[in-house]
Write a protein that holds these residues in place. Structure first.
Motif, PDB file in Angstrom:
ATOM      1  N   VAL A 132      -3.923  15.586 -13.249  1.00  0.00           N
ATOM      2  CA  VAL A 132      -2.536  15.149 -13.228  1.00  0.00           C
ATOM      3  C   VAL A 132      -2.042  15.027 -14.665  1.00  0.00           C
ATOM      4  O   VAL A 132      -2.658  14.360 -15.492  1.00  0.00           O
ATOM      5  N   ARG A 133      -0.931  15.688 -14.932  1.00  0.00           N
ATOM      6  CA  ARG A 133      -0.298  15.547 -16.242  1.00  0.00           C
ATOM      7  C   ARG A 133       0.691  14.385 -16.154  1.00  0.00           C
ATOM      8  O   ARG A 133       1.565  14.360 -15.284  1.00  0.00           O
ATOM      9  N   VAL A 134       0.562  13.423 -17.025  1.00  0.00           N
ATOM     10  CA  VAL A 134       1.429  12.243 -17.006  1.00  0.00           C
ATOM     11  C   VAL A 134       2.492  12.388 -18.083  1.00  0.00           C
ATOM     12  O   VAL A 134       2.187  12.661 -19.244  1.00  0.00           O
ATOM     13  N   GLU A 135       3.755  12.196 -17.660  1.00  0.00           N
ATOM     14  CA  GLU A 135       4.867  12.334 -18.584  1.00  0.00           C
ATOM     15  C   GLU A 135       5.740  11.085 -18.530  1.00  0.00           C
ATOM     16  O   GLU A 135       5.789  10.388 -17.519  1.00  0.00           O
ATOM     17  N   GLU A 136       6.442  10.809 -19.613  1.00  0.00           N
ATOM     18  CA  GLU A 136       7.412   9.713 -19.661  1.00  0.00           C
ATOM     19  C   GLU A 136       8.765  10.250 -19.208  1.00  0.00           C
ATOM     20  O   GLU A 136       9.305  11.182 -19.798  1.00  0.00           O
ATOM     21  N   VAL A 137       9.310   9.646 -18.151  1.00  0.00           N
ATOM     22  CA  VAL A 137      10.621  10.059 -17.634  1.00  0.00           C
ATOM     23  C   VAL A 137      11.438   8.792 -17.382  1.00  0.00           C
ATOM     24  O   VAL A 137      11.083   7.982 -16.515  1.00  0.00           O
ATOM     25  N   GLY A 138      12.517   8.628 -18.132  1.00  0.00           N
ATOM     26  CA  GLY A 138      13.389   7.474 -17.934  1.00  0.00           C
ATOM     27  C   GLY A 138      12.685   6.147 -18.091  1.00  0.00           C
ATOM     28  O   GLY A 138      13.010   5.178 -17.402  1.00  0.00           O
ATOM     29  N   VAL A 180       2.407  14.528 -12.699  1.00  0.00           N
ATOM     30  CA  VAL A 180       2.712  15.856 -12.175  1.00  0.00           C
ATOM     31  C   VAL A 180       1.395  16.542 -11.820  1.00  0.00           C
ATOM     32  O   VAL A 180       0.573  16.815 -12.700  1.00  0.00           O
ATOM     33  N   TYR A 181       1.170  16.803 -10.526  1.00  0.00           N
ATOM     34  CA  TYR A 181      -0.074  17.438 -10.094  1.00  0.00           C
ATOM     35  C   TYR A 181      -0.034  18.924 -10.445  1.00  0.00           C
ATOM     36  O   TYR A 181       0.965  19.597 -10.219  1.00  0.00           O
ATOM     37  N   TYR A 182      -1.131  19.418 -10.971  1.00  0.00           N
ATOM     38  CA  TYR A 182      -1.171  20.849 -11.224  1.00  0.00           C
ATOM     39  C   TYR A 182      -2.507  21.476 -10.844  1.00  0.00           C
ATOM     40  O   TYR A 182      -2.782  22.613 -11.178  1.00  0.00           O
ATOM     41  N   ARG A 183      -3.331  20.744 -10.098  1.00  0.00           N
ATOM     42  CA  ARG A 183      -4.531  21.379  -9.523  1.00  0.00           C
ATOM     43  C   ARG A 183      -4.924  20.662  -8.264  1.00  0.00           C
ATOM     44  O   ARG A 183      -4.909  19.431  -8.227  1.00  0.00           O
ATOM     45  N   GLU A 198      -6.651  10.457 -17.206  1.00  0.00           N
ATOM     46  CA  GLU A 198      -8.072  10.153 -17.016  1.00  0.00           C
ATOM     47  C   GLU A 198      -8.297   9.276 -15.785  1.00  0.00           C
ATOM     48  O   GLU A 198      -9.190   9.531 -14.976  1.00  0.00           O
ATOM     49  N   VAL A 199      -7.475   8.241 -15.638  1.00  0.00           N
ATOM     50  CA  VAL A 199      -7.633   7.342 -14.487  1.00  0.00           C
ATOM     51  C   VAL A 199      -7.334   8.076 -13.191  1.00  0.00           C
ATOM     52  O   VAL A 199      -8.078   7.969 -12.203  1.00  0.00           O
ATOM     53  N   LEU A 200      -6.254   8.838 -13.154  1.00  0.00           N
ATOM     54  CA  LEU A 200      -5.867   9.524 -11.921  1.00  0.00           C
ATOM     55  C   LEU A 200      -6.858  10.609 -11.541  1.00  0.00           C
ATOM     56  O   LEU A 200      -7.106  10.856 -10.352  1.00  0.00           O
ATOM     57  N   LEU A 201      -7.452  11.256 -12.527  1.00  0.00           N
ATOM     58  CA  LEU A 201      -8.506  12.224 -12.230  1.00  0.00           C
ATOM     59  C   LEU A 201      -9.712  11.531 -11.611  1.00  0.00           C
ATOM     60  O   LEU A 201     -10.296  12.015 -10.634  1.00  0.00           O
ATOM     61  N   ASP A 202     -10.065  10.368 -12.140  1.00  0.00           N
ATOM     62  CA  ASP A 202     -11.217   9.629 -11.633  1.00  0.00           C
ATOM     63  C   ASP A 202     -10.967   9.111 -10.215  1.00  0.00           C
ATOM     64  O   ASP A 202     -11.854   9.139  -9.362  1.00  0.00           O
ATOM     65  N   VAL A 203      -9.755   8.649  -9.940  1.00  0.00           N
ATOM     66  CA  VAL A 203      -9.444   8.053  -8.641  1.00  0.00           C
ATOM     67  C   VAL A 203      -9.228   9.118  -7.573  1.00  0.00           C
ATOM     68  O   VAL A 203      -9.756   9.023  -6.465  1.00  0.00           O
ATOM     69  N   PHE A 204      -8.443  10.145  -7.889  1.00  0.00           N
ATOM     70  CA  PHE A 204      -8.035  11.132  -6.886  1.00  0.00           C
ATOM     71  C   PHE A 204      -8.772  12.467  -6.994  1.00  0.00           C
ATOM     72  O   PHE A 204      -8.586  13.336  -6.135  1.00  0.00           O
ATOM     73  N   ASP A 205      -9.543  12.641  -8.060  1.00  0.00           N
ATOM     74  CA  ASP A 205     -10.221  13.917  -8.303  1.00  0.00           C
ATOM     75  C   ASP A 205      -9.215  15.062  -8.376  1.00  0.00           C
ATOM     76  O   ASP A 205      -9.427  16.151  -7.841  1.00  0.00           O
ATOM     77  N   LEU A 206      -8.084  14.781  -8.996  1.00  0.00           N
ATOM     78  CA  LEU A 206      -7.052  15.781  -9.220  1.00  0.00           C
ATOM     79  C   LEU A 206      -6.610  15.719 -10.668  1.00  0.00           C
ATOM     80  O   LEU A 206      -6.496  14.627 -11.244  1.00  0.00           O
ATOM     81  N   VAL A 218       0.869  -1.173   0.000  1.00  0.00           N
ATOM     82  CA  VAL A 218       0.000   0.000   0.000  1.00  0.00           C
ATOM     83  C   VAL A 218       0.901   1.216   0.000  1.00  0.00           C
ATOM     84  O   VAL A 218       1.813   1.344   0.824  1.00  0.00           O
ATOM     85  N   ILE A 219       0.664   2.125  -0.943  1.00  0.00           N
ATOM     86  CA  ILE A 219       1.567   3.252  -1.115  1.00  0.00           C
ATOM     87  C   ILE A 219       0.773   4.474  -1.566  1.00  0.00           C
ATOM     88  O   ILE A 219      -0.183   4.359  -2.334  1.00  0.00           O
ATOM     89  N   HIS A 220       1.169   5.641  -1.064  1.00  0.00           N
ATOM     90  CA  HIS A 220       0.475   6.874  -1.433  1.00  0.00           C
ATOM     91  C   HIS A 220       1.088   7.543  -2.663  1.00  0.00           C
ATOM     92  O   HIS A 220       0.386   8.215  -3.417  1.00  0.00           O
ATOM     93  N   ASP A 221       2.374   7.372  -2.848  1.00  0.00           N
ATOM     94  CA  ASP A 221       3.066   8.066  -3.928  1.00  0.00           C
ATOM     95  C   ASP A 221       2.873   7.317  -5.244  1.00  0.00           C
ATOM     96  O   ASP A 221       3.428   6.239  -5.449  1.00  0.00           O
ATOM     97  N   ILE A 222       2.105   7.888  -6.134  1.00  0.00           N
ATOM     98  CA  ILE A 222       1.799   7.201  -7.391  1.00  0.00           C
ATOM     99  C   ILE A 222       3.030   7.051  -8.275  1.00  0.00           C
ATOM    100  O   ILE A 222       3.114   6.120  -9.083  1.00  0.00           O
ATOM    101  N   ASN A 223       4.000   7.952  -8.108  1.00  0.00           N
ATOM    102  CA  ASN A 223       5.191   7.864  -8.945  1.00  0.00           C
ATOM    103  C   ASN A 223       6.096   6.714  -8.514  1.00  0.00           C
ATOM    104  O   ASN A 223       6.692   6.042  -9.351  1.00  0.00           O
ATOM    105  N   PHE A 224       6.204   6.469  -7.218  1.00  0.00           N
ATOM    106  CA  PHE A 224       6.920   5.279  -6.767  1.00  0.00           C
ATOM    107  C   PHE A 224       6.199   4.020  -7.241  1.00  0.00           C
ATOM    108  O   PHE A 224       6.831   3.049  -7.655  1.00  0.00           O
ATOM    109  N   ALA A 225       4.882   4.032  -7.160  1.00  0.00           N
ATOM    110  CA  ALA A 225       4.110   2.881  -7.630  1.00  0.00           C
ATOM    111  C   ALA A 225       4.380   2.624  -9.111  1.00  0.00           C
ATOM    112  O   ALA A 225       4.582   1.483  -9.542  1.00  0.00           O
ATOM    113  N   SER A 226       4.408   3.687  -9.893  1.00  0.00           N
ATOM    114  CA  SER A 226       4.633   3.548 -11.330  1.00  0.00           C
ATOM    115  C   SER A 226       6.026   3.034 -11.639  1.00  0.00           C
ATOM    116  O   SER A 226       6.210   2.164 -12.499  1.00  0.00           O
ATOM    117  N   ALA A 227       7.032   3.533 -10.922  1.00  0.00           N
ATOM    118  CA  ALA A 227       8.421   3.225 -11.251  1.00  0.00           C
ATOM    119  C   ALA A 227       8.848   1.828 -10.811  1.00  0.00           C
ATOM    120  O   ALA A 227       9.740   1.238 -11.430  1.00  0.00           O
TER     121      ALA A 227
END
Length: 252
Positions: A237-243, A249-252, A227-235, A192-201
């Motif tokens: 989020v701009r998703v980018e490919e990094v490495g 990246v949250y922006y609202r 779309e998924v992250l907006l539905d789950v977190f109601d935020l 169980v993890i809160h940081d979606i970027n750690f989960a992704s990586a």
């Protein structure tokens, strides 16, 4: 495989888990994400048999969690909760030895001692093995608790927010060690993890929960979309490919 069928849990008039049905395949790292109150920790704790459900069924490789003999279950699955308190003053090595209890019932064999030393080495805790837990930083204690769980030497390892109390550097180190436990030791790790970027990586699969239900389940590429992250977190989020990983990246 861990399989949940119509799992429910309520507290008074509040429904925490609402008929969750889910399969978690063997192998690799599966991360569970979602907002506070989504039911993530409750679901993990029920799988680990530390909390009774109000309905439904959980099996681990066909073994019914509610009916399995305790000692046999503890040899198959281990769990680390968010909060861990020991009233007795323990050294790191003493704590890690607790992981061998299902195997030795407190009478450690040469094999048990070897497993303890291997777990200490795996988490880079050998220099701290003789230190008392209350002499450690929060991050060092967290590593000691994870070492205890790994020392139990189960096929399935459940970790509830293992990045608590860790700064960025040590959080990255912890996720690398979790990934290594799956790859090198052949464990099936559910975290169980809160940081979606750690989960992704670091994950092979991500389960996204919302309001006591599984909203989405899939690979990081399938879950890490705006779309998924907006539905789950109601935020938004701009998703980018990094490495090679998809980063939100949250922006609202």
């Amino acid at each position: 495989m861990i399989e949940l069928t119509e799992l429910t849990k309520t507290y008074g008039s509040s429904t925490v888990l609402d008929g969750v049905s889910l399969r978690i395949e063997r192998g690799g790292v599966t991360s569970i994400i979602g907002p506070n109150g989504a039911g993530k920790s409750t679901m993990l704790t029920i799988i680990g048999r530390l909390l009774a459900s109000d309905g439904g069924r959980v099996t681990v490789d066909g073994m019914d969690v509610d009916r399995a003999p305790g000692r046999e279950f503890a040899k198959r699955l281990s769990i680390l909760r968010q909060e861990n308190q020991f009233t007795t003053r323990l050294t790191v090595r003493d704590l890690v030895r607790f992981g061998r209890y299902p195997h030795s019932q407190g009478r450690l064999t040469a094999e048990d001692h070897a497993q303890v030393e291997a777990a200490l080495g795996f988490l880079d805790l050998v220099p701290l093995a003789g230190r008392f837990l209350d002499e450690l930083s929060g991050g060092q204690r967290q590593r000691a608790y994870v070492a205890m769980v790994l020392c139990q030497d189960t096929d399935y390892v459940l970790l509830d927010e293992p990045l608590n109390n860790l700064d960025m550097k040590h959080a990255v180190s912890m996720m690398r060690q979790i990934r290594r436990a799956a790859d090198s030791l052949g464990k099936t790790v559910v975290v169980v993890i809160h940081d979606i970027n750690f989960a992704s990586a670091y994950s092979d699969r991500i389960i996204a929960m919302r309001e006591g239900r599984v909203a989405y389940s899939g690979t990081p590429a399938e879950i890490m979309t705006s779309e998924v992250l907006l539905d789950v977190f109601d935020l938004e989020v701009r998703v980018e490919e990094v490495g090679g990983a998809r980063i939100g990246v949250y922006y609202r």
